[in-house]
Design an enzyme around this catalytic site. Structure first.
Site, short mmCIF file in Angstrom:
data_model
loop_
_atom_site.label_atom_id
_atom_site.label_comp_id
_atom_site.label_asym_id
_atom_site.label_seq_id
_atom_site.Cartn_x
_atom_site.Cartn_y
_atom_site.Cartn_z
CG MET A 42 -0.30 0.30 2.54
SD MET A 42 -1.54 0.66 3.82
CE MET A 42 -2.20 2.20 3.23
CG ASP A 64 -0.08 8.11 -2.42
OD1 ASP A 64 1.01 7.68 -2.05
OD2 ASP A 64 -0.24 8.75 -3.47
CG PHE A 67 -1.67 6.59 -10.49
CD1 PHE A 67 -1.62 5.22 -10.64
CD2 PHE A 67 -0.55 7.34 -10.85
CE1 PHE A 67 -0.47 4.59 -11.12
CE2 PHE A 67 0.59 6.72 -11.33
CZ PHE A 67 0.64 5.35 -11.47
CD1 TRP A 77 6.68 8.52 -3.93
CD2 TRP A 77 7.17 6.35 -4.14
NE1 TRP A 77 5.52 7.84 -4.15
CE2 TRP A 77 5.78 6.51 -4.30
CE3 TRP A 77 7.72 5.07 -4.23
CZ2 TRP A 77 4.93 5.44 -4.55
CZ3 TRP A 77 6.87 4.00 -4.48
CH2 TRP A 77 5.49 4.18 -4.63
C1 FRU Z 1 2.39 9.54 -4.56
C2 FRU Z 1 2.07 8.92 -5.92
C3 FRU Z 1 0.99 9.70 -6.63
C4 FRU Z 1 0.39 8.67 -7.53
C5 FRU Z 1 0.46 7.43 -6.69
C6 FRU Z 1 0.68 6.17 -7.47
O1 FRU Z 1 2.95 8.64 -3.66
O2 FRU Z 1 3.24 8.82 -6.69
O3 FRU Z 1 1.45 10.85 -7.31
O4 FRU Z 1 -0.92 8.98 -7.90
O5 FRU Z 1 1.52 7.62 -5.78
O6 FRU Z 1 0.58 5.06 -6.66
#
Ligand code: FRU
Length: 493
Positions: A41, A43, A105, A295
């Site tokens: 998991m 966001d 997303f 990230w």
């Molecule tokens: C942020 C992100 C968002 C994207 C999502 C993809 O962590 O990179 O910008 O929508 O995660 O999982």
């Protein structure tokens, strides 16, 4: 629901069903922080209170403990503390949102006339690079979601944006709906503003706020809200070093669609807080939750830590309330509902901790607990002092108030066999008469609130279950602990 969406959801839910009971008993599992039932998991998305329940959705890859084609996992709660996992809400299934490195997303939720609307970014690839469009799914029972037949509702970025065009956050102001979307252009992060009167047709208004080169190359997960007379924009900037969750506070001008911001700060200074999303609950609180990871602080080959070997990866920060301070800064506090987890209260007061003489502290079982500590700086001579957490003979995590440099320091050098790095941030109360540290420790995370909530730090660690020692220490002089309260925190699962 389209046949394909139904099939993709079924397949994803089956995959989770197969491993979720094993994950339940895994060693690193968080006890009171939200986690998916299994696998990856990131966001938190779509936070909302709908028909009496708190709904939490999250970016989810239900086939492995690493990032992959994105789904929306789903859970509900009555108190924001205890969560019940529900079937996955969205799976990539249509031409516009299906791709192995794309999918559904991040995005947000609103309610209108009893209908729950989810706005998400569909990421796919039609040959050259990614295509990101904004899409909609609705529900009337809060469990089953239908993707809108007319998707995408916004099918290309405006000229001031780029193909990085994602993470719609929707809110209502007066008689209209607004949506902010993260984007970039010429290596400058931006938040783009759209407006709608019916939630289906959206018009581009302009750039709500942007980096002038100093605030990152792309703004992920922008989130706009009002606090009193002020407008607040939070976002997670890409390529801005240690800064992972920034906020801007200023005056929102709906006529020009611009946020004239005058104050800037960090939602969280830690290694592990990203993609923070807010919502307003029916007690009138502005509440935020972040992904308790981030990230790009580590080389990609290091992955996201030991939990992947247990078929899971990722948890969320504790829900926090947000308030505006008179000087335009924000302050954050753990939600009060968390007190329901407390057991085994301990307290001590008026103790001088001398240099090189660590004071042992008891808090729960030494793995999941809460500490509130007040230090009297008028009776202290130490250049720095703090807590050694999750200690054994070979492991310890240091949370230090460095009075000489005026910083809060989180040191993971000896936390475990995997974590590394030292994080520092300004500690306002280092120049005051007292410092309060409010600390939450869980199986693999530490969150600290200080400076009356103006400074927050969240960091993950992966110590052995034998590392349960807690000590207060002092360097180059002594420190006075005026008061200490501790509790064990019980599991929410
Ligand atoms: C942020 C992100 C968002 C994207 C999502 C993809 O962590 O990179 O910008 O929508 O995660 O999982």
């Amino acid at each position: 629901m389209s046949k394909n969406h139904e099939l993709m959801l079924e397949k994803a839910n089956e995959s989770i069903e197969k491993v979720k009971d094993i994950v339940k008993y895994s060693k690193y599992r968080q006890r009171y922080h939200f986690m998916a039932p299994a696998y990856w998991m990131n966001d938190p998305v779509g936070l909302i209170q709908y028909k009496g329940k708190y709904h939490l959705f999250y970016q989810h890859y239900p086939y492995a403990p690493h990032w992959g084609s994105m789904h929306w996992g789903h859970a509900v709660s009555s108190d924001l503390v205890h969560w019940e996992h529900l079937p996955i809400a969205l799976a990539p299934s249509e031409e516009y949102d299906y791709h192995e490195r794309g999918g559904c997303f991040s995005g947000s939720a609103i309610e209108d006339n009893g209908v729950l609307y989810l706005f998400y970014t569909a990421t796919t690839n039609y040959g050259s690079g990614f295509i990101q469009t904004q899409c909609l799914a609705t529900s009337t029972d809060g469990i089953h979601f239908n993707k809108y037949k007319g998707n995408p509702i916004i099918n290309e970025p405006p000229v001031s944006g780029s193909s990085d065009f994602r993470d719609p956050k929707v809110w209502k102001y007066e008689d209209a709906w607004y949506m902010v979307i993260g984007s970039s252009r010429d290596k400058r992060g931006k938040a783009l503003l759209y407006k709608s009167f019916n939630l289906y047709e959206w018009n581009y208004v302009g750039v709500l706020a942007e980096s002038r080169g100093e605030l990152g190359t792309m703004w992920e997960c922008p989130d706009f809200f009002h606090l009193g007379q002020k407008g607040v924009l939070m976002f997670s900037p890409m390529n801005l070093g240690d800064r992972k969750a920034v906020y801007l506070v200023g005056d929102m001008d709906y006529k020009t669609g611009k946020l004239f911001w005058s104050s800037i700060g960090e939602v969280d200074w830690g290694f592990d807080c990203y993609a923070v999303q807010s919502f307003l609950d029916n007690k009138g609180r502005r509440i935020i939750i972040g992904w308790a990871n981030s990230w790009d602080w580590m080389p990609w080959w290091r992955g996201f830590g030991p939990p992947a070997s247990e078929n899971w990866s990722g948890s969320l920060t504790l829900p926090r309330t947000v308030e505006l301070c008179p000087d335009g800064k924000l302050k954050f506090a753990p939600i009060e509902e968390l007190v329901s987890l407390r057991y085994d209260y301990n307290t001590m007061s008026d103790i001088i901790i001398k240099e090189n003489k660590r004071l042992p502290v008891r808090a729960g079982d030494g793995i999941s607990y809460e500490i509130i500590a007040d230090f009297d700086l008028t009776k202290s001579t130490a250049s720095s002092f703090g807590f050694a957490l999750r200690c054994s003979e070979t492991e310890e995590t240091l949370l230090e108030c460095d009075i000489s440099s005026g910083e809060l320091v989180f040191d993971r050098t000896h936390s475990d066999n995997w974590s590394e790095g030292i994080r520092r941030c300004p500690l306002e109360s280092a120049s005051k008469d007292s410092i309060r540290l409010h600390i939450f420790v869980d199986t693999c995370s530490v969150e600290v609130f200080t400076d009356d909530g103006r400074t927050v730090m969240s960091c993950n660690i992966y110590p052995s279950e034998k590392s349960t020692g807690i000590y207060i220490y002092s360097r180059n002089g002594s420190v006075k602990l005026s008061n200490l309260e501790t509790w064990g925190l019980s599991s929410i699962w």
